[in-house]
Design a protein around this motif. Sequence first.
Motif, PDB file in Angstrom:
ATOM      1  N   LEU A   1      -4.388  -4.871  -5.082  1.00  0.00           N
ATOM      2  CA  LEU A   1      -4.622  -3.570  -4.931  1.00  0.00           C
ATOM      3  C   LEU A   1      -4.778  -2.609  -6.025  1.00  0.00           C
TER       4      LEU A   1
ATOM      5  N   TYR B   1      -8.697   4.457   1.693  1.00  0.00           N
ATOM      6  CA  TYR B   1      -8.199   2.976   2.192  1.00  0.00           C
ATOM      7  C   TYR B   1      -8.301   2.707   3.626  1.00  0.00           C
TER       8      TYR B   1
ATOM      9  N   PHE C   1      -5.286   6.789   4.265  1.00  0.00           N
ATOM     10  CA  PHE C   1      -5.517   5.156   4.768  1.00  0.00           C
ATOM     11  C   PHE C   1      -5.785   5.385   6.407  1.00  0.00           C
TER      12      PHE C   1
ATOM     13  N   ILE D   1     -11.675   1.923  -0.914  1.00  0.00           N
ATOM     14  CA  ILE D   1     -11.193   0.594  -0.925  1.00  0.00           C
ATOM     15  C   ILE D   1     -11.013   0.213   0.409  1.00  0.00           C
TER      16      ILE D   1
ATOM     17  N   ASP E   1      -4.188  10.526  -1.350  1.00  0.00           N
ATOM     18  CA  ASP E   1      -4.733   9.208  -0.798  1.00  0.00           C
ATOM     19  C   ASP E   1      -4.593   9.420   0.762  1.00  0.00           C
TER      20      ASP E   1
ATOM     21  N   LYS F   1      -8.023  -0.577  -7.198  1.00  0.00           N
ATOM     22  CA  LYS F   1      -8.148   0.658  -7.717  1.00  0.00           C
ATOM     23  C   LYS F   1      -8.844   1.082  -9.114  1.00  0.00           C
TER      24      LYS F   1
ATOM     25  N   THR G   1     -10.196  -3.292   2.993  1.00  0.00           N
ATOM     26  CA  THR G   1      -9.525  -4.705   2.955  1.00  0.00           C
ATOM     27  C   THR G   1      -9.884  -5.332   4.298  1.00  0.00           C
TER      28      THR G   1
ATOM     29  N   LEU H   1       0.777  -1.574   0.168  1.00  0.00           N
ATOM     30  CA  LEU H   1       0.146  -0.168  -0.036  1.00  0.00           C
ATOM     31  C   LEU H   1       0.821   1.114   0.054  1.00  0.00           C
TER      32      LEU H   1
END
Length: 289
Positions: free
Chosen positions: A228, A149, A68, A178, A66, A232, A180, A46
């Motif tokens: 990943l 993320y 996380f 996204i 981005d 995307k 996980t 990542l």
Amino acid sequence: MNVNVRIRYLKNLCTQVRRDILRMVNNANSGHPGGSLGCTEFFVALYQEIMHYDPKKFSMEGKKEDHFFLSNGHISPVYYSVLARSGFFSIKELSSFRKLNSRLQGHPSVHGNLPGIRISSGSLGQGMSVSIGAAISKKLSKDNNSLIYSLHGDGELNEGQIWESVLYAGSKGIDNYIATVDYNRQQIDGNTDEVLPLGNLKKKFESFDWKVLEELKGNNIQKVINILKTAKNKTGKGRPVIIILYTEMGYGVDFMVGNNVWHGKSPNEEELKKALLQLPETLGDFPKI
């Protein structure tokens, strides 16, 4: 850089991060090594290959970057190691893990203004709600090229707030997000199938109108990068995306693999020595202060 050379570097980084995790938890005599070891490839992929960010210009707003969010904040050792080795702060600071007045507490906290950390986490179930809010904020601010993320433990899916969030994100088409799930089938009280069976996660998320991807080899760095990248490519199409990532708790250390005892147990000096013999120093250990 040649692809094979790059993958070799990332594998070496994974090995070094695992050394960091074990040494940090041992040094503090406290922490959560099992899930951290299992999620190493995810974090390395990542931060090294997938996300767009500038570690030297970190801000809470993170415009045009981005974001996380770590929901299962107890696996902070792997998070801190990868942040440090991605340039957010000095690798030397890893030696302060869980120490008094350290910025690297057992669960990530915004109190110390640690670069890379945007929320305090560890109260399980909350990270998806935060991530959805951030994703909506990106849309409202017309930051259309950035993604959100998040990472969640499979045991965390026992939390009702997760499913409220899943329902909301699917029904509202939050498609710049996204998530996980670290599907290692272990949680603090034992095997997930014994504690509270999760059933068919793929069908569950699909029924909430999510795009679901699965990767059975979550400790293979190339496979994790590929899934990943695929995720995307699935964004911006009216649905949130979730990756079910099959990993092994304690991966990299033979006596920890698949054993929920190591969810929150610190290795003693003898166990640390035995573990480190299986993980050769590659990019340099952090110095003790």
